[in-house]
Design an enzyme around this catalytic site. Structure first.
Site, mmCIF file in Angstrom:
data_model
loop_
_atom_site.group_PDB
_atom_site.id
_atom_site.type_symbol
_atom_site.label_atom_id
_atom_site.label_comp_id
_atom_site.label_asym_id
_atom_site.label_seq_id
_atom_site.Cartn_x
_atom_site.Cartn_y
_atom_site.Cartn_z
ATOM 1 N N PHE A 14 52.788 38.176 56.083
ATOM 2 C CA PHE A 14 52.779 37.077 54.832
ATOM 3 C C PHE A 14 53.835 37.873 53.934
ATOM 4 O O PHE A 14 54.797 37.023 53.551
ATOM 5 C CB PHE A 14 51.687 37.274 54.059
ATOM 6 C CG PHE A 14 51.672 36.578 52.628
ATOM 7 C CD1 PHE A 14 51.713 35.440 52.769
ATOM 8 C CD2 PHE A 14 51.440 37.455 51.559
ATOM 9 C CE1 PHE A 14 52.123 34.638 51.666
ATOM 10 C CE2 PHE A 14 51.453 36.776 50.239
ATOM 11 C CZ PHE A 14 51.891 35.414 50.291
ATOM 12 N N TRP A 15 53.933 39.229 53.514
ATOM 13 C CA TRP A 15 54.988 39.403 52.437
ATOM 14 C C TRP A 15 56.548 39.358 52.916
ATOM 15 O O TRP A 15 57.299 39.244 52.263
ATOM 16 C CB TRP A 15 54.567 40.790 51.943
ATOM 17 C CG TRP A 15 53.667 40.742 50.762
ATOM 18 C CD1 TRP A 15 52.303 41.185 51.068
ATOM 19 C CD2 TRP A 15 53.586 40.222 49.768
ATOM 20 N NE1 TRP A 15 51.455 40.883 50.052
ATOM 21 C CE2 TRP A 15 52.374 40.044 49.130
ATOM 22 C CE3 TRP A 15 54.509 39.474 48.911
ATOM 23 C CZ2 TRP A 15 51.937 39.571 47.968
ATOM 24 C CZ3 TRP A 15 54.221 38.732 47.600
ATOM 25 C CH2 TRP A 15 52.951 39.046 47.086
ATOM 26 N N LEU A 148 42.627 39.351 41.807
ATOM 27 C CA LEU A 148 42.587 38.968 43.327
ATOM 28 C C LEU A 148 41.483 39.434 43.916
ATOM 29 O O LEU A 148 41.435 40.698 44.022
ATOM 30 C CB LEU A 148 43.846 39.384 44.016
ATOM 31 C CG LEU A 148 43.826 39.026 45.534
ATOM 32 C CD1 LEU A 148 43.451 37.565 45.971
ATOM 33 C CD2 LEU A 148 45.005 39.421 46.355
ATOM 34 N N VAL A 150 38.335 38.765 47.309
ATOM 35 C CA VAL A 150 37.807 38.339 48.577
ATOM 36 C C VAL A 150 36.580 38.904 48.687
ATOM 37 O O VAL A 150 36.421 40.036 48.797
ATOM 38 C CB VAL A 150 38.795 38.282 49.732
ATOM 39 C CG1 VAL A 150 38.070 37.464 50.850
ATOM 40 C CG2 VAL A 150 40.123 37.214 49.329
ATOM 41 N N LEU A 159 42.730 35.133 53.915
ATOM 42 C CA LEU A 159 42.592 34.333 52.884
ATOM 43 C C LEU A 159 43.259 34.771 51.664
ATOM 44 O O LEU A 159 43.817 34.083 50.951
ATOM 45 C CB LEU A 159 41.025 34.337 52.717
ATOM 46 C CG LEU A 159 40.551 33.401 51.512
ATOM 47 C CD1 LEU A 159 40.705 31.915 52.062
ATOM 48 C CD2 LEU A 159 38.948 33.461 51.289
ATOM 49 N N ALA A 160 43.625 35.952 51.451
ATOM 50 C CA ALA A 160 44.324 36.508 50.458
ATOM 51 C C ALA A 160 45.985 35.819 50.525
ATOM 52 O O ALA A 160 46.227 35.283 49.296
ATOM 53 C CB ALA A 160 44.462 37.954 50.422
ATOM 54 N N LEU A 398 46.009 45.072 32.952
ATOM 55 C CA LEU A 398 44.667 45.134 32.942
ATOM 56 C C LEU A 398 43.920 45.347 34.336
ATOM 57 O O LEU A 398 44.374 44.947 35.120
ATOM 58 C CB LEU A 398 43.872 44.050 31.940
ATOM 59 C CG LEU A 398 44.514 43.639 30.720
ATOM 60 C CD1 LEU A 398 43.777 42.531 30.160
ATOM 61 C CD2 LEU A 398 44.344 45.007 29.638
HETATM 62 S S1 NHW Z 1 45.356 44.613 42.703
HETATM 63 C C1 NHW Z 1 43.625 44.384 43.030
HETATM 64 C C2 NHW Z 1 43.366 43.354 44.546
HETATM 65 N N1 NHW Z 1 42.035 43.307 44.682
HETATM 66 C C3 NHW Z 1 41.027 44.404 45.188
HETATM 67 O O1 NHW Z 1 41.510 45.456 45.781
HETATM 68 C C4 NHW Z 1 39.615 44.018 45.304
HETATM 69 C C5 NHW Z 1 39.096 44.596 46.838
HETATM 70 N N2 NHW Z 1 39.768 43.766 47.865
HETATM 71 C C6 NHW Z 1 39.884 42.598 48.208
HETATM 72 O O2 NHW Z 1 39.341 41.545 47.680
HETATM 73 C C7 NHW Z 1 45.457 43.633 41.187
HETATM 74 C C8 NHW Z 1 40.479 42.109 49.536
HETATM 75 O O3 NHW Z 1 40.886 43.253 50.262
HETATM 76 C C9 NHW Z 1 42.094 41.460 48.914
HETATM 77 C C10 NHW Z 1 42.764 41.435 50.303
HETATM 78 C C11 NHW Z 1 41.673 40.344 48.293
HETATM 79 C C12 NHW Z 1 42.768 42.302 48.099
HETATM 80 N N3 NHW Z 1 48.387 42.411 46.604
HETATM 81 O O4 NHW Z 1 42.919 38.067 53.388
HETATM 82 P P1 NHW Z 1 43.681 39.237 53.997
HETATM 83 C C13 NHW Z 1 45.545 42.267 41.670
HETATM 84 O O5 NHW Z 1 44.705 41.385 41.568
HETATM 85 C C14 NHW Z 1 47.895 41.443 51.614
HETATM 86 C C15 NHW Z 1 48.986 41.625 47.006
HETATM 87 O O6 NHW Z 1 43.496 39.149 55.520
HETATM 88 P P2 NHW Z 1 41.960 40.987 52.699
HETATM 89 C C16 NHW Z 1 47.128 41.872 41.858
HETATM 90 C C17 NHW Z 1 47.934 42.205 52.632
HETATM 91 O O7 NHW Z 1 49.257 43.184 52.624
HETATM 92 N N4 NHW Z 1 48.633 41.508 48.328
HETATM 93 O O8 NHW Z 1 42.968 40.552 53.406
HETATM 94 C C18 NHW Z 1 47.185 40.707 43.046
HETATM 95 C C19 NHW Z 1 48.413 41.474 53.811
HETATM 96 O O9 NHW Z 1 49.676 40.847 53.588
HETATM 97 P P3 NHW Z 1 50.691 41.281 54.837
HETATM 98 C C20 NHW Z 1 47.711 42.086 49.159
HETATM 99 O O10 NHW Z 1 41.467 42.514 52.658
HETATM 100 C C21 NHW Z 1 48.550 40.506 43.171
HETATM 101 C C22 NHW Z 1 47.402 40.277 53.442
HETATM 102 O O11 NHW Z 1 47.127 40.489 52.146
HETATM 103 C C23 NHW Z 1 47.040 42.851 48.167
HETATM 104 O O12 NHW Z 1 40.790 40.105 53.158
HETATM 105 C C24 NHW Z 1 48.810 39.293 44.360
HETATM 106 C C25 NHW Z 1 46.073 40.268 54.065
HETATM 107 O O13 NHW Z 1 45.266 39.442 53.818
HETATM 108 C C26 NHW Z 1 47.056 43.056 47.006
HETATM 109 N N5 NHW Z 1 46.313 43.589 46.098
HETATM 110 O O14 NHW Z 1 42.050 40.627 51.079
HETATM 111 C C27 NHW Z 1 50.233 39.019 44.462
HETATM 112 N N6 NHW Z 1 45.948 43.572 49.404
HETATM 113 O O15 NHW Z 1 52.009 40.595 54.610
HETATM 114 C C28 NHW Z 1 50.825 38.059 43.435
HETATM 115 C C29 NHW Z 1 46.246 42.917 50.428
HETATM 116 O O16 NHW Z 1 50.843 42.991 54.601
HETATM 117 C C30 NHW Z 1 52.301 37.762 43.821
HETATM 118 N N7 NHW Z 1 47.271 42.327 50.581
HETATM 119 O O17 NHW Z 1 50.070 40.859 56.204
HETATM 120 C C31 NHW Z 1 52.781 36.848 42.825
HETATM 121 C C32 NHW Z 1 52.271 35.458 42.689
HETATM 122 C C33 NHW Z 1 52.692 34.635 41.582
HETATM 123 C C34 NHW Z 1 54.136 33.990 41.888
HETATM 124 C C35 NHW Z 1 54.700 33.210 40.848
HETATM 125 C C36 NHW Z 1 56.161 32.766 40.779
#
Ligand code: NHW
Length: 398
Positions: A14-15, A148, A150, A159-160, A398
């Site tokens: 994705f990234w 963020l 899930v 889904l992320a 935060l």
């Molecule tokens: S960091 C906190 C994030 N949340 C958690 O850790 C909560 C527990 N975990 C989860 O809920 C603060 C899941 O594990 C999440 C991933 C949802 C994290 N940021 O759906 P898949 C924030 O909220 C990439 C960005 O299969 P999953 C900041 C991962 O590298 N990307 O994974 C949020 C992979 O991509 P890749 C993240 O475990 C900033 C893909 O997601 C990430 O079921 C967002 C896998 O997806 C993270 N923390 O769900 C970005 N964690 O390329 C904002 C994993 O490596 C960007 N991934 O294959 C800017 C947008 C606005 C732009 C405006 C111009």
């Protein structure tokens, strides 16, 4: 180090498709600092939401609705960030979420949930809020992306990326093209890598619940004595911030933040929202000179408890997180010692701080210990030529 070099080799399906600094470009001095992609005309921004897997639907959240807020709160309380050993999980309060998501000029359309169509159960969430972030000499209108999440049962199903693309689309619709976010995981590519430090206020509980360990050659009573703090604050003129302080605090903080490479561009409305005390959400104190009545120093911390998972006698860790601090007359060390004293009075178990801004100047001396996790800072669609040192960052999310 091992973990970091492994993750630099990792493919990011994705990234790799996104306008962010890519690992392969690290050290390429032909690339200039600034936006990676130019804005497109708003009429070219996709008008319909991205497709979700069958059985799921988008919902725009009204965080002012008690029921919605409760749903979001519950999703996060059970599924949001945990430490590496799964002993603690962030437990943002409803009041905190309302504060975090409704700064001046916020967009309700940036508070995005996903529900199961049939049961309406909320299973995923992501948010943006608008912010003006100065990067070196340029103030950029950005989104700060946070929360963020899930549901545990829906992880690793990609889904992320859909959540991220949808929030990006909605940010674009408001004619904004950059974002800032932090994460504990390494993604392409951090603009800075910071570390949390922890100052024990209630060492016995922290040791009981496994947050910290008794040091070598230490007993419990020596440890309690080590972390003991005075009953009341020391600096003359130290008091809670009030509404009439907003102009003075704004001047103080603007001047201070101008020295960092990346920092928010706060005006009086922002200061009123982000820094005026709100019980159990944000605490702020300042020093008003007893002679001149000038506001010379400022400190603040936000309240973010964590659930303690599976402990027989404790279920909540009360944590204060250092936010923005400014010292011009009172030494920062003394100011932060007073912050620790009020946090102790208010019954927090631990006071956390990142090594951003000038925090390194007080961390060791005030008996903070380094944590194990790292916090990486990111910009979306804005390239930095080099990574910044934590002390060059003037931004706390935060
Ligand atoms: S960091 C906190 C994030 N949340 C958690 O850790 C909560 C527990 N975990 C989860 O809920 C603060 C899941 O594990 C999440 C991933 C949802 C994290 N940021 O759906 P898949 C924030 O909220 C990439 C960005 O299969 P999953 C900041 C991962 O590298 N990307 O994974 C949020 C992979 O991509 P890749 C993240 O475990 C900033 C893909 O997601 C990430 O079921 C967002 C896998 O997806 C993270 N923390 O769900 C970005 N964690 O390329 C904002 C994993 O490596 C960007 N991934 O294959 C800017 C947008 C606005 C732009 C405006 C111009």
């Amino acid at each position: 180090k091992v973990q970091e070099s492994l993750s630099l080799d990792k493919r990011h399906k994705f990234w790799e498709t996104q306008p962010v600094g890519q690992f392969k470009d690290i050290g390429d001095s032909s690339l200039t600092e600034g936006p990676i992609e130019l804005p497109t005309p708003l009429s070219e921004v996709k008008q319909e939401p991205y497709n979700l897997p069958d059985h799921y639907e988008w919902v725009t959240c009204d965080i002012n609705s008690e029921q919605m807020c409760e749903e979001v709160y519950n999703l996060l309380a059970h599924n949001y960030v945990e430490d590496d050993e799964n002993m603690f999980r962030f437990k943002y309060s409803k009041e905190f979420l309302r504060w975090a998501l409704q700064p001046p000029g916020y967009f309700r359309s940036w508070h995005i949930g996903v529900r199961v169509k049939s049961t309406k159960k909320m299973v995923a969430f992501i948010t943006g809020i608008p912010a003006r972030i100065r990067v070196r000499d340029e103030v950029v209108h950005m989104a700060e992306i946070n929360f963020l999440c899930v549901h545990k049962k829906l992880r690793t199903k990609r889904l992320a990326p859909v959540m991220i693309k949808e929030v990006t689309r909605r940010v674009h619709l408001e004619n904004m093209w950059q974002a800032a976010y932090t994460a504990g995981v390494i993604l392409p590519t951090p603009i800075a890598t910071c570390q949390y430090w922890h100052r024990s206020l209630n060492p016995k509980k922290l040791i009981d619940v496994g947050f910290s360990r008794l040091g070598a050659r230490m007993t419990m009573s020596r440890t309690i004595k080590l972390y003991k703090l005075p009953e009341s604050t020391i600096t003359p003129g130290f008091r809670k911030m009030e509404i009439h302080d907003v102009p003075a605090v704004t001047r103080l903080i603007r001047t201070y933040l101008s020295r960092f490479a990346v920092a928010p561009d706060f005006d009086e409305n922002d200061v009123e929202h982000w820094l005026l005390p709100k019980e159990d959400v944000i605490d702020s104190f300042l020093v008003e000179s007893p002679e001149t009545h000038e506001v010379t120093d400022f400190c603040s911390f936000y309240t973010l408890p964590s659930s303690i998972l599976g402990h027989p006698s404790y279920s909540l860790l009360k944590a204060a997180y250092s936010f923005y601090n400014v010292s011009t007359v009172t030494p920062l060390l003394q100011l932060m010692n007073d912050a620790l004293i009020v946090a102790k009075q208010k019954d927090y178990d631990v006071f956390n701080a990142l090594d951003v801004m000038q925090n390194e100047s007080f961390l060791r001396e005030l008996k903070f210990g380094p944590g194990d996790g790292k916090l990486h800072y990111y910009l979306y669609n804005y390239r930095m030529r080099h990574a910044l040192k934590p002390s060059e960052l003037g931004l706390v999310l935060l």
